[in-house]
Design an enzyme around this catalytic site. Sequence first.
Site, PDB file in Angstrom:
ATOM      1  N   HIS A 126       0.818  -1.221   0.000  1.00 31.93           N
ATOM      2  CA  HIS A 126       0.000   0.000   0.000  1.00 31.93           C
ATOM      3  C   HIS A 126       0.853   1.273   0.000  1.00 31.93           C
ATOM      4  O   HIS A 126       0.329   2.361   0.213  1.00 31.93           O
ATOM      5  CB  HIS A 126      -0.965   0.000   1.185  1.00 31.93           C
ATOM      6  CG  HIS A 126      -2.015  -1.068   1.072  1.00 31.93           C
ATOM      7  ND1 HIS A 126      -2.741  -1.544   2.132  1.00 31.93           N
ATOM      8  CD2 HIS A 126      -2.464  -1.761  -0.010  1.00 31.93           C
ATOM      9  CE1 HIS A 126      -3.580  -2.482   1.724  1.00 31.93           C
ATOM     10  NE2 HIS A 126      -3.418  -2.644   0.433  1.00 31.93           N
ATOM     11  N   CYS A 137       4.650  15.368 -13.806  1.00 36.97           N
ATOM     12  CA  CYS A 137       5.971  15.087 -14.409  1.00 36.97           C
ATOM     13  C   CYS A 137       6.534  13.739 -13.971  1.00 36.97           C
ATOM     14  O   CYS A 137       7.642  13.376 -14.348  1.00 36.97           O
ATOM     15  CB  CYS A 137       6.953  16.219 -14.106  1.00 36.97           C
ATOM     16  SG  CYS A 137       7.509  16.257 -12.390  1.00 36.97           S
ATOM     17  N   CYS A 155       4.789  20.109  -6.443  1.00 36.53           N
ATOM     18  CA  CYS A 155       6.008  19.508  -6.993  1.00 36.53           C
ATOM     19  C   CYS A 155       7.076  20.589  -7.156  1.00 36.53           C
ATOM     20  O   CYS A 155       6.817  21.632  -7.755  1.00 36.53           O
ATOM     21  CB  CYS A 155       5.672  18.888  -8.343  1.00 36.53           C
ATOM     22  SG  CYS A 155       7.111  18.264  -9.213  1.00 36.53           S
ATOM     23  N   CYS A 158       7.654  21.017 -11.232  1.00 35.41           N
ATOM     24  CA  CYS A 158       6.683  21.522 -12.209  1.00 35.41           C
ATOM     25  C   CYS A 158       5.492  22.219 -11.559  1.00 35.41           C
ATOM     26  O   CYS A 158       4.575  22.649 -12.243  1.00 35.41           O
ATOM     27  CB  CYS A 158       6.178  20.369 -13.083  1.00 35.41           C
ATOM     28  SG  CYS A 158       4.992  19.312 -12.219  1.00 35.41           S
ATOM     29  N   GLY A 197      -1.435  -9.472  12.696  1.00 35.80           N
ATOM     30  CA  GLY A 197      -2.061  -8.159  12.889  1.00 35.80           C
ATOM     31  C   GLY A 197      -2.840  -7.620  11.718  1.00 35.80           C
ATOM     32  O   GLY A 197      -2.808  -6.420  11.466  1.00 35.80           O
ATOM     33  N   THR A 198      -3.528  -8.490  11.015  1.00 34.78           N
ATOM     34  CA  THR A 198      -4.373  -7.996   9.921  1.00 34.78           C
ATOM     35  C   THR A 198      -5.727  -8.681   9.938  1.00 34.78           C
ATOM     36  O   THR A 198      -5.809  -9.876  10.261  1.00 34.78           O
ATOM     37  CB  THR A 198      -3.695  -8.169   8.543  1.00 34.78           C
ATOM     38  OG1 THR A 198      -4.627  -7.785   7.519  1.00 34.78           O
ATOM     39  CG2 THR A 198      -3.223  -9.585   8.287  1.00 34.78           C
ATOM     40  N   THR A 199      -6.759  -7.917   9.589  1.00 38.40           N
ATOM     41  CA  THR A 199      -8.089  -8.512   9.468  1.00 38.40           C
ATOM     42  C   THR A 199      -8.183  -9.322   8.177  1.00 38.40           C
ATOM     43  O   THR A 199      -9.158 -10.033   7.962  1.00 38.40           O
ATOM     44  CB  THR A 199      -9.181  -7.421   9.478  1.00 38.40           C
ATOM     45  OG1 THR A 199      -8.726  -6.286   8.745  1.00 38.40           O
ATOM     46  CG2 THR A 199      -9.504  -6.973  10.875  1.00 38.40           C
ATOM     47  N   ASN A 223      -2.695 -12.844  16.241  1.00 37.31           N
ATOM     48  CA  ASN A 223      -3.693 -11.780  16.337  1.00 37.31           C
ATOM     49  C   ASN A 223      -4.459 -11.982  17.651  1.00 37.31           C
ATOM     50  O   ASN A 223      -4.792 -13.117  17.980  1.00 37.31           O
ATOM     51  CB  ASN A 223      -4.670 -11.876  15.136  1.00 37.31           C
ATOM     52  CG  ASN A 223      -5.442 -10.588  14.914  1.00 37.31           C
ATOM     53  OD1 ASN A 223      -6.044 -10.044  15.837  1.00 37.31           O
ATOM     54  ND2 ASN A 223      -5.433 -10.102  13.686  1.00 37.31           N
TER      55      ASN A 223
HETATM   56  P1  NAD Z   1      -6.940  -3.486  10.522  1.00 33.31           P
HETATM   57  O1  NAD Z   1      -6.897  -2.174  11.231  1.00 33.31           O
HETATM   58  O2  NAD Z   1      -8.101  -3.804   9.674  1.00 33.31           O
HETATM   59  O3  NAD Z   1      -6.852  -4.645  11.607  1.00 33.31           O
HETATM   60  C1  NAD Z   1      -5.898  -4.654  12.629  1.00 33.31           C
HETATM   61  C2  NAD Z   1      -5.782  -6.076  13.138  1.00 33.31           C
HETATM   62  O4  NAD Z   1      -4.701  -6.102  14.070  1.00 33.31           O
HETATM   63  C3  NAD Z   1      -7.024  -6.586  13.863  1.00 33.31           C
HETATM   64  O5  NAD Z   1      -7.310  -7.882  13.396  1.00 33.31           O
HETATM   65  C4  NAD Z   1      -6.575  -6.607  15.335  1.00 33.31           C
HETATM   66  O6  NAD Z   1      -7.221  -7.640  16.058  1.00 33.31           O
HETATM   67  C5  NAD Z   1      -5.099  -6.852  15.208  1.00 33.31           C
HETATM   68  N1  NAD Z   1      -4.270  -6.383  16.337  1.00 33.31           N
HETATM   69  C6  NAD Z   1      -4.512  -5.387  17.228  1.00 33.31           C
HETATM   70  N2  NAD Z   1      -3.486  -5.257  18.081  1.00 33.31           N
HETATM   71  C7  NAD Z   1      -2.562  -6.200  17.728  1.00 33.31           C
HETATM   72  C8  NAD Z   1      -1.281  -6.564  18.226  1.00 33.31           C
HETATM   73  N3  NAD Z   1      -0.706  -5.929  19.283  1.00 33.31           N
HETATM   74  N4  NAD Z   1      -0.598  -7.573  17.621  1.00 33.31           N
HETATM   75  C9  NAD Z   1      -1.141  -8.225  16.562  1.00 33.31           C
HETATM   76  N5  NAD Z   1      -2.364  -7.921  16.052  1.00 33.31           N
HETATM   77  C10 NAD Z   1      -3.052  -6.915  16.627  1.00 33.31           C
HETATM   78  O7  NAD Z   1      -5.575  -3.600   9.758  1.00 33.31           O
HETATM   79  P2  NAD Z   1      -5.260  -4.121   8.300  1.00 33.31           P
HETATM   80  O8  NAD Z   1      -5.800  -5.483   8.131  1.00 33.31           O
HETATM   81  O9  NAD Z   1      -3.808  -3.881   8.128  1.00 33.31           O
HETATM   82  O10 NAD Z   1      -6.057  -3.174   7.312  1.00 33.31           O
HETATM   83  C11 NAD Z   1      -5.994  -1.778   7.493  1.00 33.31           C
HETATM   84  C12 NAD Z   1      -5.615  -1.002   6.275  1.00 33.31           C
HETATM   85  O11 NAD Z   1      -5.296   0.309   6.742  1.00 33.31           O
HETATM   86  C13 NAD Z   1      -4.367  -1.447   5.581  1.00 33.31           C
HETATM   87  O12 NAD Z   1      -4.621  -1.309   4.248  1.00 33.31           O
HETATM   88  C14 NAD Z   1      -3.258  -0.458   5.972  1.00 33.31           C
HETATM   89  O13 NAD Z   1      -2.597   0.018   4.811  1.00 33.31           O
HETATM   90  C15 NAD Z   1      -3.970   0.717   6.560  1.00 33.31           C
HETATM   91  N6  NAD Z   1      -3.448   1.163   7.884  1.00 33.31           N
HETATM   92  C16 NAD Z   1      -2.100   1.223   8.098  1.00 33.31           C
HETATM   93  C17 NAD Z   1      -1.597   1.595   9.346  1.00 33.31           C
HETATM   94  C18 NAD Z   1      -0.105   1.619   9.546  1.00 33.31           C
HETATM   95  O14 NAD Z   1       0.650   1.798   8.598  1.00 33.31           O
HETATM   96  N7  NAD Z   1       0.370   1.396  10.768  1.00 33.31           N
HETATM   97  C19 NAD Z   1      -2.469   1.918  10.392  1.00 33.31           C
HETATM   98  C20 NAD Z   1      -3.860   1.862  10.131  1.00 33.31           C
HETATM   99  C21 NAD Z   1      -4.321   1.464   8.871  1.00 33.31           C
HETATM  100 ZN    ZN Z   2       6.080  17.552 -11.133  1.00 37.61          ZN
END
Ligand code: NAD
Ligand code: ZN
Length: 254
Positions: A126, A137, A155, A158, A197-199, A223
């Site tokens: 992402h 540009c 920019c 440009c 740590g992702t849904t 998670n």
């Molecule tokens: P999400 O916010 O949808 O889900 C977060 C997940 O992390 C949940 O399942 C939760 O139960 C779990 N979680 C919470 N605390 C935790 C821990 N200490 N250890 C492990 N897991 C833990 O996140 P996603 O699935 O990454 O989707 C969110 C979107 O938003 C992504 O596309 C991302 O690019 C963006 N985002 C990025 C950031 C960042 O860069 N830090 C922050 C917020 C959102």
């Molecule tokens: Zn430019």
Amino acid sequence: MEYTEDLPPKLKQRLTQSQSVRAITGAGISAESGISTYRGKGGIYDDPEEGDRTVESLSGPTLAADPDRTWRTLAALARQTRDAKPNAGHLALAEIEKSVADFVLLTQNVDGLHRQAGSKEMIEIHGHIFDTLCPRCRKAGHIDDLATLEKAPSCPECDGTLRPDVVLFGEMLDHGNVQRLHRGFYEDVGDLLLIIGTTALFPYISEPVAIARQRGKLTIEINPEPTVVSNIVDYSLRGAGGHWLPKIAAAIKR
Ligand code: NAD
Ligand code: ZN
């Protein structure tokens, strides 16, 4: 199977044989560094109105219609990120990369904490909030003072309105990243897949887990809460990335 405290001995044993590791991370791995997640406990979707507002302002259509609004939301994210340090989970993944023959990290995070922790072979699917791109540009750049930005930057070459080099809601993934994702997570899937740590709501995040499992590879989710991949993986480690990943790194290194 679900675990909450220690790695079961049978899993530890299997981890010592892992030589080719794939890891997928989401916002949850950065929660212990003080950066809010979107979903899950404490995520901004806990307040649906704030969640909706954030998603709307971080979308392709808003960037086109009101770039200042998108940039102000990114600035707010940057303020959270500015003082954030990689935590034990980020550091353990960088350590795992050093100790195995082959490693690829796929992250959805845009906070740069994996880079700071020393991860090298990385697909930032992402993008990265501090990187910019000029749509006029095509010049790529980097913005250091994002946290104090009040409107869309221009920019230096440009004078066009810069866009963040991130994939906003409703936008396509970068083609080069998609190719790398295919090579590392659909073709050569390694022998161990960690998802932390992702849904896992995007198909390109959940599918690699299903593929690894189908091919008989070891699959582990970390998670605190169940997700759509919990029923697919071999092991669900319930708790924080900072609790489990150092244990996994230690087991792999033995
Ligand atoms: P999400 O916010 O949808 O889900 C977060 C997940 O992390 C949940 O399942 C939760 O139960 C779990 N979680 C919470 N605390 C935790 C821990 N200490 N250890 C492990 N897991 C833990 O996140 P996603 O699935 O990454 O989707 C969110 C979107 O938003 C992504 O596309 C991302 O690019 C963006 N985002 C990025 C950031 C960042 O860069 N830090 C922050 C917020 C959102
Ligand atoms: Zn430019």
